[in-house]
Design a protein around this motif. Structure first.
Motif, short mmCIF file in Angstrom:
data_model
loop_
_atom_site.label_atom_id
_atom_site.label_comp_id
_atom_site.label_asym_id
_atom_site.label_seq_id
_atom_site.Cartn_x
_atom_site.Cartn_y
_atom_site.Cartn_z
N ALA A 37 0.82 -1.21 0.00
CA ALA A 37 0.00 0.00 0.00
C ALA A 37 0.86 1.26 0.00
O ALA A 37 1.84 1.38 0.75
N PRO A 39 1.10 5.15 0.90
CA PRO A 39 0.44 6.18 1.71
C PRO A 39 0.01 7.37 0.84
O PRO A 39 0.62 7.65 -0.19
N ASP A 40 -1.04 8.06 1.27
CA ASP A 40 -1.58 9.16 0.47
C ASP A 40 -0.56 10.26 0.22
O ASP A 40 -0.49 10.82 -0.88
N ASP A 41 0.27 10.58 1.23
CA ASP A 41 1.23 11.67 1.04
C ASP A 41 2.32 11.27 0.05
O ASP A 41 2.77 12.10 -0.76
N ARG A 43 1.83 9.12 -2.42
CA ARG A 43 1.16 9.11 -3.73
C ARG A 43 1.10 10.52 -4.31
O ARG A 43 1.32 10.72 -5.51
N ALA A 44 0.82 11.50 -3.47
CA ALA A 44 0.73 12.88 -3.95
C ALA A 44 2.07 13.36 -4.49
O ALA A 44 2.15 13.99 -5.56
N HIS A 47 2.89 11.60 -7.88
CA HIS A 47 2.16 12.14 -9.02
C HIS A 47 2.73 13.49 -9.45
O HIS A 47 2.84 13.78 -10.65
N ALA A 88 4.90 1.50 3.09
CA ALA A 88 4.62 2.62 3.98
C ALA A 88 5.74 2.82 5.00
O ALA A 88 6.13 3.96 5.31
N TRP A 91 8.73 4.44 3.33
CA TRP A 91 8.48 5.88 3.13
C TRP A 91 8.66 6.64 4.43
O TRP A 91 9.24 7.73 4.45
N GLU A 111 1.88 2.60 -9.90
CA GLU A 111 1.05 3.79 -9.67
C GLU A 111 1.27 4.82 -10.75
O GLU A 111 0.34 5.56 -11.12
#
Length: 362
Positions: A37, A39-41, A43-44, A47, A88, A91, A111
């Motif tokens: 998985a 983490p959202d931060d 992934r941001a 991108h 995660a 990271w 991703e």
């Protein structure tokens, strides 16, 4: 900045008493989805730095991803030999070994829309010891397919001696390696209950992974169940008849029982496996060099090369032996072969050595 640690196949290990039971919540390994998985931060950032800047081109996104992974102003990862982390955790800690780096690279590449998968080199020249335990290792890295081209991203390409090219493996096998690695670390800490939970997870992911069966056998020994350990070691050999750890563990187990016939059988199998192992002859050649026995060193380097021609260090070692023997033409031929099979950076170094030979008129 980056280096590697591989999946551990625990060899000789003494029996010890089990530790007290651990709380139930500590026994549950992360699920496969949790291991990979993002983490959202993270992934941001991915991108923004890779997907947007790389645009629609797979090749450009790959180049941005590699810079993001390696550059100090990107992830800034630090090598940790026991850094068997989830994506995660990597990271958060910015630490990883080769397996964790592979998991991280695959997750981020996918991703970013890049076709990525795990690769394994089952037999490498790598082992280390801690206390009474000897660890044998193999190696994983990331395979990438871009525009019909296949590439590898490897944090240890200059430091791993491999007897065969990497082979593509499934996500299940990659995750089995992760769980088995974590189990080995926990076993070294004498956290036997937790190690058992991770070993069970490894076998659920891939019951054809020989190192997991071998590690389960070591756990059984630690728990005082030698008959069960024997079955697990034999199962490892069913999967991989040349598995170093299982062969050595069985020889040791039978020696402890006083079963000289079976001990001799497995020591013979170990010796036969060594004779088919180019690294065995590489190590003999290096020992010969240390003693100044360059004739035997050349013989052993040639045997290693006959078994596996694709390792530039074998050819370079042969060149050194020939130089000491005064066979300069053969040394030049060996150096040219080392250059041919090496990567760009090492190839340039070998070219410099060839130029030195030519400058001397040799």
């Amino acid at each position: 900045m980056f280096t590697w640690l591989l999946t551990a196949a625990l060899a000789l290990a003494p029996a010890t008493t089990d530790t007290p039971p651990q709380p139930a919540e500590l026994l549950q390994p992360p699920s496969p989805e949790q291991v990979l998985a993002i983490p959202d931060d993270l992934r941001a950032v991915l991108h923004a730095r890779v997907v947007v800047q790389g645009g629609a081109s797979d090749q450009q996104r790959l180049e941005h991803l590699v810079r993001f992974m390696f550059d100090p102003d990107g992830l800034g990862m630090i090598y940790q030999h026991d850094g068997n982390y989830t994506v995660a955790e990597a990271w958060r800690t910015r630490k990883a070994n080769c397996l964790t780096f592979t998991l991280l690279t695959i997750a981020l590449a996918r991703e970013a829309g890049i076709d990525a998968y795990g690769q394994e080199i089952a037999r490498t020249l790598s082992w280390y010891s801690e206390g009474d335990t000897l660890y044998f290792s193999n190696h994983v890295n990331t395979g990438i397919r871009v525009n019909q081209h296949r590439l590898s991203i490897d944090v240890a390409s200059d430091s791993v001696l491999a007897g065969e090219p990497p082979k593509r493996i499934s996500d299940d096998r990659l995750l089995a390696i992760y769980y088995s690695n974590r189990a080995a670390s926990l076993l070294a800490e004498n956290k036997l209950a937790e190690a058992g939970a991770y070993m069970a997870a490894a076998l659920r992911m891939d019951d054809g992974y020989a190192s997991a069966w071998n590690n389960v056998g070591v756990l059984s020994l630690r728990q005082g169940r030698p008959d069960e350990a024997e079955r697990h070691f034999l199962k490892a050999l069913e999967v991989d008849r040349l598995h170093d750890g299982a062969l050595m563990n069985l020889a040791s187990l039978y020696a402890g029982r006083g079963d000289r016939r079976k001990e001799a059988e497995f020591r013979t199998r170990i010796e036969r496996a060594r004779q088919r192992n180019p690294f065995h002859y590489f190590m003999l050649a290096m020992d010969d060099e240390k003693r100044g026995n360059y004739e035997d060193a050349a013989v052993h380097y040639r045997r290693a090369i006959k078994l596996y021609d694709g390792e530039h260090r074998f050819h370079y070692g042969l060149a050194r032996a020939y130089l000491h023997l005064g066979s300069f033409q053969k040394a030049g031929e060996a150096l040219r072969r080392a250059q041919a099979v090496a990567g760009r950076n090492m190839g340039e170094r070998y070219q410099a050595k060839l130029d030195q030979l030519r400058h001397k008129g040799l």
